[in-house]
Design a protein around this motif. Structure first.
Motif, PDB file in Angstrom:
ATOM      1  N   GLU A 114       0.838  -1.187   0.000  1.00  0.00           N
ATOM      2  CA  GLU A 114       0.000   0.000   0.000  1.00  0.00           C
ATOM      3  C   GLU A 114       0.873   1.236   0.000  1.00  0.00           C
ATOM      4  OE1 GLU A 114      -2.618   0.082   3.393  1.00  0.00           O
ATOM      5  OE2 GLU A 114      -1.063   0.780   4.722  1.00  0.00           O
ATOM      6  N   ALA A 115       0.325   2.304  -0.553  1.00  0.00           N
ATOM      7  CA  ALA A 115       1.038   3.582  -0.595  1.00  0.00           C
ATOM      8  C   ALA A 115       0.014   4.709  -0.614  1.00  0.00           C
ATOM      9  CB  ALA A 115       1.940   3.673  -1.827  1.00  0.00           C
ATOM     10  N   ASN A 116       0.319   5.772   0.088  1.00  0.00           N
ATOM     11  CA  ASN A 116      -0.521   6.962   0.033  1.00  0.00           C
ATOM     12  C   ASN A 116      -0.299   7.672  -1.290  1.00  0.00           C
ATOM     13  OD1 ASN A 116      -1.452   6.551   2.668  1.00  0.00           O
ATOM     14  ND2 ASN A 116       0.270   7.657   3.527  1.00  0.00           N
ATOM     15  N   TYR A 117      -1.345   8.364  -1.752  1.00  0.00           N
ATOM     16  CA  TYR A 117      -1.214   9.155  -2.976  1.00  0.00           C
ATOM     17  C   TYR A 117      -2.010  10.442  -2.823  1.00  0.00           C
ATOM     18  CZ  TYR A 117      -5.963   7.868  -4.299  1.00  0.00           C
ATOM     19  OH  TYR A 117      -7.325   7.715  -4.312  1.00  0.00           O
ATOM     20  N   ARG A 146      -5.214   6.175  -0.612  1.00  0.00           N
ATOM     21  CA  ARG A 146      -4.137   5.186  -0.608  1.00  0.00           C
ATOM     22  C   ARG A 146      -4.456   4.076  -1.599  1.00  0.00           C
ATOM     23  NH1 ARG A 146      -7.061   3.804   4.063  1.00  0.00           N
ATOM     24  NH2 ARG A 146      -7.413   1.588   4.380  1.00  0.00           N
ATOM     25  N   TYR A 147      -3.383   3.556  -2.179  1.00  0.00           N
ATOM     26  CA  TYR A 147      -3.491   2.385  -3.034  1.00  0.00           C
ATOM     27  C   TYR A 147      -3.375   1.152  -2.149  1.00  0.00           C
ATOM     28  CZ  TYR A 147      -2.240   5.431  -7.008  1.00  0.00           C
ATOM     29  OH  TYR A 147      -2.182   6.413  -7.955  1.00  0.00           O
ATOM     30  N   ARG A 148      -4.216   0.168  -2.383  1.00  0.00           N
ATOM     31  CA  ARG A 148      -4.096  -1.164  -1.774  1.00  0.00           C
ATOM     32  C   ARG A 148      -3.923  -2.115  -2.949  1.00  0.00           C
ATOM     33  NH1 ARG A 148      -5.381  -2.294   3.748  1.00  0.00           N
ATOM     34  NH2 ARG A 148      -4.710  -4.285   2.911  1.00  0.00           N
ATOM     35  N   CYS A 200      -7.950   1.809  -5.287  1.00  0.00           N
ATOM     36  CA  CYS A 200      -7.693   3.191  -4.901  1.00  0.00           C
ATOM     37  C   CYS A 200      -8.757   3.569  -3.882  1.00  0.00           C
ATOM     38  CB  CYS A 200      -7.767   4.129  -6.096  1.00  0.00           C
ATOM     39  SG  CYS A 200      -6.757   3.615  -7.491  1.00  0.00           S
TER      40      CYS A 200
END
Length: 161
Positions: free
Chosen positions: A106-109, A127-129, A146
């Motif tokens: 996961e990453a924040n966007y 955040r992307y999962r 997303c």
């Protein structure tokens, strides 16, 4: 512990994805996904409650390609530019499967939008999962979810987040 080569490949996947959608290279957007790969946009409220309703749910690479066709050929909209700022992905798990190694990350966007005749604005944040599979062609998304933070979004999301 994940090796440096895997982390490097994951960083490259995330940055190449952002560069592709920011440059409106729609023909190459589907290349980031497996044939049975999925792409979904879901409000955080639904995600947190375990509810399946999504704003957009593309259930295969064929549906992703169809979305590209729609963006390029059939949708009428006021054009705009996007700029993604993506945090460093956090690897949640790495699993060996019969189809190949899978990475859950996961990453924040945050996505900024600039209309040609307007100021830049925050368009979407969340955040992307992701579930990513290692293939002979490199890392590919098996699923990209997303999860956007705000219940209120602009009246249409045309381009991929």
């Amino acid at each position: 512990m994940v090796d440096f080569a895997t982390v490097s490949a994951l960083l490259d996947l995330y940055s190449a994805y952002a560069a592709t959608v920011d440059s409106s290279d729609w023909d190459h957007w589907p290349d980031f996904f497996l044939e049975d790969g999925t792409y979904r946009l879901q409000p955080r409220e639904n995600f947190d409650a375990g509810l399946p309703l999504c704003l957009l749910a593309l259930e295969s690479k064929a549906m992703i390609r169809d979305r590209v066709y729609g963006v390029k050929e059939t949708m009428y909209h006021d054009p705009y530019y996007q700029r993604h700022v993506v945090g460093i992905p956090r690897i949640l798990s790495v699993t060996a499967t019969p189809a190949g190694e899978e990475i859950e990350a996961e990453a924040n966007y945050i996505v900024f939008r600039t209309k040609r005749d307007g100021l830049t604005e925050v368009f979407n944040a969340g955040r992307y999962r992701d579930v990513i599979r290692r293939t002979e062609d490199g890392l590919k998304f098996r699923s990209r979810l997303c999860v956007y933070d705000s219940d209120l979004i602009p009246n249409s999301v045309i381009y991929p987040i």
